[in-house]
Design a protein around this motif. Structure first.
Motif, short mmCIF file in Angstrom:
data_model
loop_
_atom_site.label_atom_id
_atom_site.label_comp_id
_atom_site.label_asym_id
_atom_site.label_seq_id
_atom_site.Cartn_x
_atom_site.Cartn_y
_atom_site.Cartn_z
N ILE A 283 20.23 134.32 22.38
CA ILE A 283 19.40 133.14 22.70
C ILE A 283 19.46 132.15 21.54
O ILE A 283 19.60 130.94 21.73
N ALA A 284 19.35 132.68 20.31
CA ALA A 284 19.35 131.79 19.14
C ALA A 284 20.67 131.03 19.03
O ALA A 284 20.69 129.83 18.69
N GLU A 285 21.78 131.70 19.36
CA GLU A 285 23.09 131.02 19.29
C GLU A 285 23.20 129.93 20.35
O GLU A 285 23.70 128.84 20.09
N ARG A 286 22.72 130.26 21.55
CA ARG A 286 22.81 129.25 22.63
C ARG A 286 21.96 128.02 22.27
O ARG A 286 22.33 126.89 22.58
N PHE A 287 20.83 128.24 21.61
CA PHE A 287 20.00 127.10 21.19
C PHE A 287 20.73 126.32 20.09
O PHE A 287 20.79 125.09 20.11
N ALA A 288 21.30 127.05 19.13
CA ALA A 288 21.97 126.39 18.00
C ALA A 288 23.17 125.57 18.45
O ALA A 288 23.54 124.58 17.79
N ASP A 289 23.79 125.96 19.58
CA ASP A 289 24.91 125.17 20.10
C ASP A 289 24.47 123.75 20.43
O ASP A 289 25.28 122.82 20.43
N ARG A 290 23.19 123.61 20.79
CA ARG A 290 22.71 122.28 21.23
C ARG A 290 21.77 121.62 20.23
O ARG A 290 21.64 120.41 20.22
N ARG A 291 21.07 122.43 19.41
CA ARG A 291 20.03 121.86 18.55
C ARG A 291 20.07 122.50 17.17
O ARG A 291 20.32 123.69 17.03
N SER A 292 19.78 121.69 16.15
CA SER A 292 19.56 122.29 14.83
C SER A 292 18.05 122.35 14.60
O SER A 292 17.28 121.77 15.37
N TYR A 293 17.63 123.05 13.58
CA TYR A 293 16.19 123.14 13.32
C TYR A 293 15.95 123.17 11.82
O TYR A 293 16.61 123.91 11.09
N PHE A 294 15.01 122.37 11.37
CA PHE A 294 14.60 122.44 9.96
C PHE A 294 13.11 122.20 9.88
O PHE A 294 12.55 121.40 10.65
N ASN A 295 12.46 122.92 8.98
CA ASN A 295 11.01 122.81 8.80
C ASN A 295 10.78 122.85 7.30
O ASN A 295 11.03 123.86 6.64
N THR A 296 10.31 121.73 6.73
CA THR A 296 10.25 121.59 5.27
C THR A 296 9.53 122.76 4.60
O THR A 296 10.03 123.35 3.64
N PHE A 297 8.35 123.08 5.11
CA PHE A 297 7.56 124.13 4.45
C PHE A 297 7.78 125.51 5.06
O PHE A 297 7.50 126.52 4.43
N GLY A 298 8.25 125.53 6.31
CA GLY A 298 8.42 126.82 6.99
C GLY A 298 9.48 127.65 6.28
O GLY A 298 10.61 127.21 6.11
N GLY A 299 9.12 128.86 5.88
CA GLY A 299 10.07 129.74 5.22
C GLY A 299 10.31 129.41 3.77
O GLY A 299 11.35 129.75 3.20
N ASN A 300 9.35 128.74 3.12
CA ASN A 300 9.52 128.51 1.67
C ASN A 300 9.30 129.84 0.93
O ASN A 300 8.64 130.74 1.44
N PRO A 301 9.85 129.97 -0.27
CA PRO A 301 9.79 131.26 -0.96
C PRO A 301 8.37 131.75 -1.27
O PRO A 301 8.15 132.97 -1.30
N VAL A 302 7.42 130.84 -1.47
CA VAL A 302 6.05 131.31 -1.73
C VAL A 302 5.46 131.93 -0.45
O VAL A 302 4.84 133.00 -0.49
N SER A 303 5.68 131.25 0.69
CA SER A 303 5.21 131.82 1.96
C SER A 303 5.87 133.17 2.22
O SER A 303 5.23 134.11 2.69
N ALA A 304 7.17 133.23 1.93
CA ALA A 304 7.89 134.49 2.14
C ALA A 304 7.32 135.59 1.24
O ALA A 304 7.18 136.74 1.67
#
Ligand SMILES: Cc1ncc(COP(=O)(O)O)c(C=O)c1O
Length: 425
Positions: A283-304
């Motif tokens: 599913i993730a690959e099929r989405f990536a074929d059509r859309r990219s995704y970026f979230n400035t704060f999502g997945g930052n090292p402090v949150s991780a």
């Protein structure tokens, strides 16, 4: 000027405060919170401080990472990758492609976007009185927060599987199938209207419906209907995930459901804003074929770092076992209270998440008024116990403490609830 007055001036009026006599909390430790007058409360409400308020390992992990580096997901970072790997491992099966975001709303927003992109369908199915977040898309999926007349035509709304007071009750044969049939009807309606079914979005604790336990076969039967219609099943684990319901890490596992996507948030960072949407690589690959995704704060090292520390604590302190064992004690005690106090119409939930459906008449199941329910919550607060209210009629007393809640805490909570209910007679 008092803090309440300053707050009213400075914050937008759409914010609400808990309790008729609001409390000014200044400190928290494990399952306890303290107000500005030094008063101590047993926290039976907050699931976000999942491993207890200010757990030293979470505090240390955040502190160390924030003093070292904080960037975003466009650089390689061990902690970020490790978190995504661990979430996939906890979910099991084929759910291993992860987007890291900042809130449950963002996770659900993305999940719907992915479902629509990948299926080519637009329709979404949710339950009555649901809450899934508040972006301009996701608020439309939160049927408890806006008038029925404003529902979009791509939305189908089904009854929640409330076997105490819903349209089908616990003693009916094939009650799970009867509720699941509503999903089938919903897919047909979406097809008729030309939208098709992109997704069923479901919270497997049905928190906003009063904290429900569904018939065992319901979710799998419902998922079958969604898949037959070419849609995806999204398990919203913002409430039910992270061991909350006992026995399993995730609410959907309690029902042996294998969802196509899982969203999570609240307990992930023990108060630090971190959330995620996880799906299958395909599913993730099929989405990536059509859309990219970026979230400035999502997945930052402090949150991780915060989220990794929470998983460490849950595993090392064996909190899943604690939730299961303490949950059984709490549930037993709540059933004993229900025998003593006819105002408790039904005890709903599992693990460390319960709703007491309060009634003014046990025979007719007439819900206790919202005012009276709030009065009980106020009495409990005055006695040093923090609880909340949920359910479509605001008559369900919500008990949802941190995962570190133990047998002594359960005894204190049960005694306090008993005294509050006894004093009403
Ligand atoms: C089941 C469920 N999903 C999603 C959300 C939204 O999460 P957030 O407030 O982090 O956006 C909530 C919040 O209460 C929730 O209960």
């Amino acid at each position: 000027m008092s803090l309440i007055q300053r707050r009213e001036r400075a914050l937008a009026p759409s914010y609400q405060l808990f309790y008729d006599e609001p409390i000014n909390l200044v400190r928290g430790k494990d399952v306890w919170v303290f107000d500005n007058e030094g008063r101590r409360y047993l926290d039976c409400y907050n699931n976000v401080p999942s491993v207890g308020h200010c757990h030293p390992r979470v505090v240390a992990a955040i502190t160390e990472q924030v003093a070292t580096l904080n960037t975003h997901t466009r650089y390689l970072h061990e902690g970020v990758v490790r978190l995504a790997e661990r979430l996939g491992h906890k979910l099991g099966g084929n759910l291993s492609a992860c987007w890291l975001v900042c809130s449950g709303t963002e996770a659900n927003d993305l999940a719907i976007e992915v479902a629509r992109t990948v299926t080519g369908h637009h329709g979404v199915i949710v339950t009555e009185d649901s809450y899934h977040g508040n972006s301009s898309l996701v608020r439309l999926l939160s049927t408890e927060i806006y008038p029925r007349a404003d529902r979009p035509d791509w939305l189908e709304v089904i009854e929640a599987p409330n076997i105490y007071r819903g349209p089908h009750l616990a003693n009916e044969p094939e009650v799970g199938r009867l509720y699941a049939d509503m999903v089938s009807v919903a897919t047909e309606r979406l097809t008729e209207r030309g939208f098709g079914t992109a997704a069923l979005l479901v919270d497997s604790s049905w928190d906003s419906n009063g904290v429900l336990i569904a018939p065992d076969d319901y979710l799998n039967l419902a998922a079958g209907h969604v898949h037959s219609a070419g849609g995806l099943v999204i398990s919203d684990e913002v409430q039910s995930g992270y061991c909350r319901l006992g026995d399993y890490w995730w609410g959907h596992q309690k029902y042996a459901l294998v969802p196509d996507m899982v969203t999570m948030g609240k307990p992930m960072g023990a108060g630090h804003p971190v959330a995620a949407c996880v799906t299958t690589p395909s599913i993730a690959e099929r989405f990536a074929d059509r859309r990219s995704y970026f979230n400035t704060f999502g997945g930052n090292p402090v949150s991780a770092a915060a989220a990794n520390a929470v998983i460490d604590v849950i595993d090392d302190e064996q909190l899943l076992t604690n939730v299961t064992v303490t949950g059984h004690l709490l549930e037993k005690g709540l059933h004993e209270l229900a025998e003593r106090h006819p105002i408790i119409g039904n005890v709903q939930g599992s693990g460390l998440f319960y709703g007491l459906d309060l009634v003014s008449d046990p025979d007719t199941k007439q819900p206790l008024s919202a005012d009276d329910t709030r009065g009980i919550v106020t009495d409990l607060k005055r006695s040093g116990l923090l609880t909340g209210v949920t359910g479509p009629s605001n008559n369900v007393l919500k008990i949802r403490p941190p995962l570190t809640f133990n047998a002594d805490h359960a005894t204190t909570a049960l005694e306090t609830i008993n005294a509050a209910l006894a004093s009403r007679i």
